[in-house]
Scaffold this active site. Structure first.
Site, mmCIF file in Angstrom:
data_model
loop_
_atom_site.group_PDB
_atom_site.id
_atom_site.type_symbol
_atom_site.label_atom_id
_atom_site.label_comp_id
_atom_site.label_asym_id
_atom_site.label_seq_id
_atom_site.Cartn_x
_atom_site.Cartn_y
_atom_site.Cartn_z
ATOM 1 N N GLY A 49 2.363 -1.892 15.390
ATOM 2 C CA GLY A 49 2.569 -3.341 15.303
ATOM 3 C C GLY A 49 1.954 -3.995 16.520
ATOM 4 O O GLY A 49 1.668 -3.319 17.508
ATOM 5 N N CYS A 76 2.525 4.757 16.950
ATOM 6 C CA CYS A 76 2.115 3.703 17.878
ATOM 7 C C CYS A 76 3.303 2.839 18.294
ATOM 8 O O CYS A 76 4.201 3.305 18.977
ATOM 9 C CB CYS A 76 0.985 2.875 17.275
ATOM 10 S SG CYS A 76 0.176 1.853 18.527
ATOM 11 N N TYR A 77 3.378 1.581 17.858
ATOM 12 C CA TYR A 77 4.538 0.760 18.226
ATOM 13 C C TYR A 77 5.832 1.419 17.761
ATOM 14 O O TYR A 77 6.839 1.428 18.476
ATOM 15 C CB TYR A 77 4.419 -0.648 17.638
ATOM 16 C CG TYR A 77 5.578 -1.529 18.027
ATOM 17 C CD1 TYR A 77 5.558 -2.223 19.227
ATOM 18 C CD2 TYR A 77 6.713 -1.614 17.226
ATOM 19 C CE1 TYR A 77 6.647 -2.999 19.619
ATOM 20 C CE2 TYR A 77 7.806 -2.383 17.606
ATOM 21 C CZ TYR A 77 7.758 -3.069 18.793
ATOM 22 O OH TYR A 77 8.836 -3.827 19.185
ATOM 23 N N HIS A 164 -3.054 6.697 15.903
ATOM 24 C CA HIS A 164 -2.947 6.283 14.502
ATOM 25 C C HIS A 164 -3.470 7.386 13.581
ATOM 26 O O HIS A 164 -4.668 7.473 13.338
ATOM 27 C CB HIS A 164 -3.767 5.011 14.266
ATOM 28 C CG HIS A 164 -3.135 3.796 14.860
ATOM 29 N ND1 HIS A 164 -2.184 3.055 14.195
ATOM 30 C CD2 HIS A 164 -3.294 3.203 16.067
ATOM 31 C CE1 HIS A 164 -1.793 2.064 14.966
ATOM 32 N NE2 HIS A 164 -2.447 2.124 16.108
ATOM 33 N N GLU A 166 -3.256 7.500 10.488
ATOM 34 C CA GLU A 166 -3.612 6.965 9.166
ATOM 35 C C GLU A 166 -5.056 6.506 9.067
ATOM 36 O O GLU A 166 -5.558 6.319 7.967
ATOM 37 C CB GLU A 166 -2.667 5.817 8.784
ATOM 38 C CG GLU A 166 -2.847 4.503 9.537
ATOM 39 C CD GLU A 166 -2.152 4.451 10.900
ATOM 40 O OE1 GLU A 166 -1.811 5.538 11.434
ATOM 41 O OE2 GLU A 166 -1.974 3.349 11.431
ATOM 42 N N VAL A 221 -10.600 -4.298 -14.213
ATOM 43 C CA VAL A 221 -9.932 -2.996 -14.162
ATOM 44 C C VAL A 221 -8.423 -3.125 -14.369
ATOM 45 O O VAL A 221 -7.831 -2.376 -15.154
ATOM 46 C CB VAL A 221 -10.132 -2.341 -12.768
ATOM 47 C CG1 VAL A 221 -9.606 -0.928 -12.770
ATOM 48 C CG2 VAL A 221 -11.559 -2.402 -12.337
ATOM 49 N N ASP A 222 -7.805 -4.069 -13.642
ATOM 50 C CA ASP A 222 -6.344 -4.086 -13.604
ATOM 51 C C ASP A 222 -5.733 -4.367 -14.975
ATOM 52 O O ASP A 222 -4.832 -3.653 -15.416
ATOM 53 C CB ASP A 222 -5.851 -5.126 -12.591
ATOM 54 C CG ASP A 222 -6.429 -4.876 -11.205
ATOM 55 O OD1 ASP A 222 -6.925 -3.750 -10.982
ATOM 56 O OD2 ASP A 222 -6.400 -5.794 -10.375
ATOM 57 N N SER A 223 -6.234 -5.409 -15.648
ATOM 58 C CA SER A 223 -5.628 -5.725 -16.939
ATOM 59 C C SER A 223 -5.941 -4.626 -17.953
ATOM 60 O O SER A 223 -5.112 -4.323 -18.818
ATOM 61 C CB SER A 223 -6.078 -7.098 -17.445
ATOM 62 O OG SER A 223 -7.469 -7.136 -17.630
ATOM 63 N N ALA A 224 -7.104 -3.997 -17.821
ATOM 64 C CA ALA A 224 -7.454 -2.920 -18.755
ATOM 65 C C ALA A 224 -6.508 -1.728 -18.585
ATOM 66 O O ALA A 224 -6.007 -1.169 -19.567
ATOM 67 C CB ALA A 224 -8.908 -2.482 -18.548
ATOM 68 N N LYS A 370 -4.975 -0.069 -5.602
ATOM 69 C CA LYS A 370 -6.164 -0.150 -6.463
ATOM 70 C C LYS A 370 -6.770 1.228 -6.769
ATOM 71 O O LYS A 370 -7.145 1.503 -7.907
ATOM 72 C CB LYS A 370 -7.208 -1.024 -5.760
ATOM 73 C CG LYS A 370 -8.392 -1.385 -6.617
ATOM 74 C CD LYS A 370 -8.076 -2.614 -7.420
ATOM 75 C CE LYS A 370 -9.255 -3.168 -8.154
ATOM 76 N NZ LYS A 370 -8.899 -4.437 -8.814
#
Ligand code: XMP
Length: 515
Positions: A49, A76-77, A164, A166, A221-224, A370
């Site tokens: 953070g 980290c934080y 970090h 990640e 993509v999303d609605s499909a 996504k």
């Protein structure tokens, strides 16, 4: 559970946890400890953070959290806040570490760094440092400037790292996260694409029961994927609706009619609203006015389709009660609903549908990122052409014609756009660019020469951009040969166009689309 201390990294951590095949959710740091524990997390990660633990309003961690028997990793934080809560020392040393830093593991590296090289690079970004680990913790890594760069107490399931893990700049970071999740917290890695599909399908089936649902397909993509998932759950009690407003790119309607239906077997209604939109847009040149008109006409069309479906279902003694939407997890987190319960704003990705449409929402993708949505799409058998499709705006080609939208101009732009897409795909560049709008400057004409004759045609603009999230973008340096092929083909094959230009503006100051 990923506790978000306000860094841009919390969502990234959540994604990395899922890449370790462990389901994750993000919660804000001010979530009370009882609420966190009530949700029964298998482990907790405290994110980085922007605050200094010394700042007056610095977010704190309640020491209760560490007594609950739930494994915790501080990053980290989160590492520093954990240190303070457990009685260690954090100092404002004045030494900052930012960027790539050599980490030296010590005391055998502990569980977190097992089998990693003794010296390896990690990504750091901090001003304060831990100078003394809390009682009972073993220091397992250091750097030139930070004597306590990681510690752990595996018996109590607690560990922390200053760096970090990640980010991609920490090449062994994912292994460190895996060690925490799998070895220290003992979580079984079972969050896989197959399990996502199975769980979502079951949940949707339970939710919708014997009722019917409707899903607006945008071709994106999303609605499909949302439609395909719900179709898997309730079959032909789902009706997908696709509005052809005549502002689509070449082949898009066919792609939905043929590819989506072939892959899913879904019931699809295509509404031909080309004339309606053409009439509504006649004479309009202002970008905002165009967008408003398209939004309004879209809603009218969708409402009409929904009403007709309701009537049809009503006659058969059934009801259409649910509307499927492709809301994704980042939208849920960003609208403050990370807990998956309270104050969740409904994002409308099908043209902002009105409240009085009276459907209950089904959002099968609301816990997914996504990349997971794309994987789910592939698992459900959707073709690459849909799953890896580049973004395309709801108002379509209308906002890529600068000037009035007419059928002839649409035809011109559609042809130029198809060529640009074909050539970019043929050069294998689709995955390198975020999207490449082609814009028709319909109110600009310039003199050219073709076949010994004078032309007075329009320019088109290629707008290739690279981006992570469309909030910012850089213009993509396309190879000259590709630009040349696109330019030659467009000027040869598309009547009315005699110039091809490239937009070399980043965002900001430009936006991706021209309107
Ligand atoms: P801008 O032009 O704002 O675009 O830099 C950012 C991203 O959003 C897309 N875009 C839209 N998508 N409805 C959509 O669904 C819209 O009205 C819309 N306007 C822009 C654009 O293509 C880019 O990916």
């Amino acid at each position: 559970m990923v506790v978000d201390f306000g860094a841009q990294y919390a969502q990234l951590i959540a994604r990395r946890v899922r890449e370790a095949q462990v389901y994750s959710e993000v919660v804000p740091h001010d979530t009370p400890v009882e609420e966190m524990l009530r949700r029964d997390p298998a482990a907790i990660v405290l994110s980085g953070g922007p605050a200094s633990v010394y700042a007056e309003d610095a977010p704190q961690v309640d020491a209760e959290l560490f007594r609950a028997g739930v494994p915790v990793l501080g990053i980290c934080y989160g590492f520093q806040a954990m240190t303070r809560a457990l009685g260690g020392t954090v100092e404002h040393t004045g030494t900052r570490e930012f960027g790539r830093t050599e980490l030296a593991v010590c005391s055998g590296g502990g569980t977190l760094h097992q089998e990693l090289p003794v010296n390896h690079p990690v990504w750091m970004s901090h001003g304060d440092s831990v100078s003394k680990a809390p009682e009972g913790f073993r220091v397992i890594a250091e750097t030139d400037d930070t004597p306590v760069a990681a510690f752990e107490n595996p018996e109590s399931g607690l560990a922390g790292v200053q760096y970090h893990p990640e980010v991609a700049h920490s090449p062994h970071g994912q292994e460190v996260l895996r060690r925490f999740l799998h070895d220290i917290a003992g979580i079984r890695p079972n969050w896989t694409t197959t399990s996502i599909v199975d769980e979502t399908v079951t949940a949707v089936r339970e939710r919708i029961g014997g009722a019917r649902a409707i899903c607006g397909l945008s071709g994106g993509v999303d609605s499909a994927v949302a439609g395909a998932l719900v179709n898997r759950a309730i079959g032909d009690r789902l009706t997908c609706v696709f509005v052809d407003h005549g502002l689509l790119r070449s082949g898009e309607r066919t792609q939905v009619e043929r590819d989506f239906v072939a892959a899913t077997g879904a019931r699809l209604v295509v509404i031909d609203a080309v004339q309606q939109f053409t009439d509504a847009l006649a004479g309009v040149t202002d970008p905002e006015e165009k967008r408003k008109i398209i939004g309004r006409e879209f809603i009218r069309t969708f409402e009409r389709a929904a009403r007709e479906l309701k009537e049809e279902a009503g006659q058969a003694g059934e009801q259409v009660e649910y509307l499927v939407q492709g809301t994704l997890y980042p939208d849920v987190v960003e609208s403050g609903g990370g807990s998956g319960t309270a104050n969740i704003k409904s994002h409308h990705n099908v043209g902002g549908l009105p409240e009085d449409l009276r459907f209950d929402l089904v959002e099968p993708l609301r816990s997914l990122f996504k990349d997971e949505v794309r994987r789910v799409g592939l698992e459900l058998g959707l073709p690459e052409t849909i799953v890896h499709r580049q973004p395309f705006p709801g108002p379509g080609l209308a906002i890529r014609i600068i000037g009035e939208v007419t059928p002839r101009r649409l035809e011109t732009l559609r042809a130029a756009d198809a060529i640009a897409r074909e050539e970019l795909t043929a050069s294998g560049l689709d995955r390198d660019i975020w999207q490449c709008p082609v814009v028709l400057l319909a109110d600009v004409q310039s003199v050219g020469v073709q076949g010994d004759g004078r032309t007075y045609g329009h320019p088109v603009v290629l707008r290739p951009v690279s981006s992570e999230d469309a909030m910012t973008a850089d213009w993509t340096r396309l190879p000259y040969e590709v630009l040349e092929r696109i330019s030659t083909r467009i000027t040869n094959e598309v009547a009315d166009v005699n110039r091809v230009t490239v937009d070399v503006t980043s965002k900001p100051p430009g936006t991706i689309e021209w309107e």
